[in-house]
Enzyme design. Structure first.
Site, PDB file in Angstrom:
ATOM      1  N   ASP A   1     -59.466  36.322  71.166  1.00 57.15           N
ATOM      2  CA  ASP A   1     -60.733  36.112  71.881  1.00 57.15           C
ATOM      3  C   ASP A   1     -60.519  35.699  73.328  1.00 57.15           C
ATOM      4  OD1 ASP A   1     -59.688  33.626  71.311  1.00 57.15           O
ATOM      5  OD2 ASP A   1     -61.283  33.020  69.961  1.00 57.15           O
TER       6      ASP A   1
ATOM      7  N   ASN B   1     -66.506  23.682  63.005  1.00 58.95           N
ATOM      8  CA  ASN B   1     -67.660  24.262  62.290  1.00 58.95           C
ATOM      9  C   ASN B   1     -67.267  25.482  61.465  1.00 58.95           C
ATOM     10  OD1 ASN B   1     -67.255  26.221  64.205  1.00 58.95           O
ATOM     11  ND2 ASN B   1     -69.323  26.190  65.051  1.00 58.95           N
TER      12      ASN B   1
ATOM     13  N   HIS C   1     -65.497  28.099  62.599  1.00 63.53           N
ATOM     14  CA  HIS C   1     -65.356  29.388  63.306  1.00 63.53           C
ATOM     15  C   HIS C   1     -63.897  29.848  63.341  1.00 63.53           C
ATOM     16  CE1 HIS C   1     -64.883  27.054  67.280  1.00 63.53           C
ATOM     17  NE2 HIS C   1     -63.865  27.866  67.302  1.00 63.53           N
TER      18      HIS C   1
ATOM     19  N   GLU D   1     -68.831  32.586  65.222  1.00 62.78           N
ATOM     20  CA  GLU D   1     -69.579  31.365  64.925  1.00 62.78           C
ATOM     21  C   GLU D   1     -70.375  31.515  63.623  1.00 62.78           C
ATOM     22  OE1 GLU D   1     -68.929  28.780  66.494  1.00 62.78           O
ATOM     23  OE2 GLU D   1     -69.406  28.819  68.624  1.00 62.78           O
TER      24      GLU D   1
HETATM   25  C1  GLP Z   1     -61.180  27.894  69.981  1.00 66.03           C
HETATM   26  C2  GLP Z   1     -60.616  29.270  69.702  1.00 66.03           C
HETATM   27  C3  GLP Z   1     -60.268  29.433  68.246  1.00 66.03           C
HETATM   28  C4  GLP Z   1     -59.472  28.250  67.767  1.00 66.03           C
HETATM   29  C5  GLP Z   1     -60.289  27.003  67.899  1.00 66.03           C
HETATM   30  C6  GLP Z   1     -59.591  25.763  67.383  1.00 66.03           C
HETATM   31  O1  GLP Z   1     -62.545  27.841  69.783  1.00 66.03           O
HETATM   32  N1  GLP Z   1     -61.499  30.298  70.091  1.00 66.03           N
HETATM   33  O2  GLP Z   1     -59.562  30.641  68.075  1.00 66.03           O
HETATM   34  O3  GLP Z   1     -59.088  28.445  66.425  1.00 66.03           O
HETATM   35  O4  GLP Z   1     -60.557  26.842  69.275  1.00 66.03           O
HETATM   36  O5  GLP Z   1     -58.910  25.127  68.415  1.00 66.03           O
HETATM   37  P1  GLP Z   1     -57.974  23.880  68.271  1.00 66.03           P
HETATM   38  O6  GLP Z   1     -56.707  24.391  67.696  1.00 66.03           O
HETATM   39  O7  GLP Z   1     -57.789  23.391  69.674  1.00 66.03           O
HETATM   40  O8  GLP Z   1     -58.656  22.907  67.394  1.00 66.03           O
END
Ligand code: GLP
Length: 240
Positions: A66, A135, A137, A142
């Protein structure tokens, strides 16, 4: 789904890096799906430190999950910038083999189709690494009323904007939209490895693994894939 509970972050990162090394050792032109966020940082550090003893990335291709809409590669909060600084500039991957959705494309709908077709024509991904949002995702899919199958533009929820604001100067500067692989895109990977640590992921992990498959919990879609390994710590596993 295989669930591996590790004692600490280092062990999680090491096991994840081993999956990546094994994939590239077996297939030197492997196609990798890669995440951002803080969870994979340890894995990327091990890859940088140890890749020369394990494999070469000369023929490897990567697809990122993404990107924020509106941030270009010079923006320190873009995932393009993250990937270059955290991983790509430290390994022997070829620039032309790196694919990240373009968050500043003139026509985002076209960019979505282009990215999806690239994955289809250069893929399938041999292994895809995922994190998970508090949440539930995955990528930037989402909670929703339906599953978005392919690469698409998504409106970020307040929960995600708040969770990701720690990387930005202020919550106001977090983009409100992003481009992400869709659910079918994610499920098209031959193997999926999801990483999660900490109490704030525990509910999302439990709902994703033990709850019903629903677009309200995007991570639950992984129950539909037959080769998923979840690597988590005890905190993230507390409701399992
Ligand atoms: C972002 C990314 C996700 C990732 C998530 C969790 O929103 N788009 O791909 O899994 O963060 O991030 P973290 O590892 O910092 O908790």
């Amino acid at each position: 789904m295989e669930v591996v509970i590790k004692d600490n972050y280092q062990e999680i990162s090491q096991l994840a890096a081993n999956y990546l090394f094994d994939t590239v050792k077996k297939k030197n032109d492997a196609v990798l799906g890669l995440p951002t966020g803080s969870t994979p940082l340890g894995m990327y550090q091990i890859i940088i430190d140890k890749y020369k003893d394990n494999c070469s990335f000369q023929n490897v291709r990567t697809f990122n999950l993404d990107e924020y809409v509106g941030l270009d590669k010079t923006n320190k909060c873009s995932y393009c910038y993250y990937m270059e600084n955290i991983l790509f500039s430290h390994i022997d991957i070829k620039e032309e083999n790196i694919y990240i959705p373009n968050g500043v494309a003139e026509n985002m709908e076209e960019e979505c189709r282009y990215y999806e077709n690239l994955i289809r024509s250069r893929g399938p991904m041999d292994i895809l690494f995922l994190g998970i949002g508090p949440n539930g995702h995955i990528g930037f899919n989402e909670p929703n009323y339906y599953f978005e199958p392919y690469t698409h533009v998504v409106k970020l929820t307040d929960n995600t904007i708040a969770a990701n604001s720690r990387f930005f100067d202020s919550i106001e500067s977090v983009p409100k939209t992003a481009i992400t692989m869709g659910m079918k895109t994610i499920l098209s990977a031959k193997k999926i490895v999801m990483l999660a640590t900490g109490h704030n992921k525990a509910e999302a992990i439990a709902k994703s693994i033990k709850g019903k498959v629903t677009p309200q919990v995007p991570g639950s879609v992984l129950q539909l894939h037959n080769n998923v390994t979840l690597i988590i710590d005890k905190d993230a596993a507390k409701y399992l």
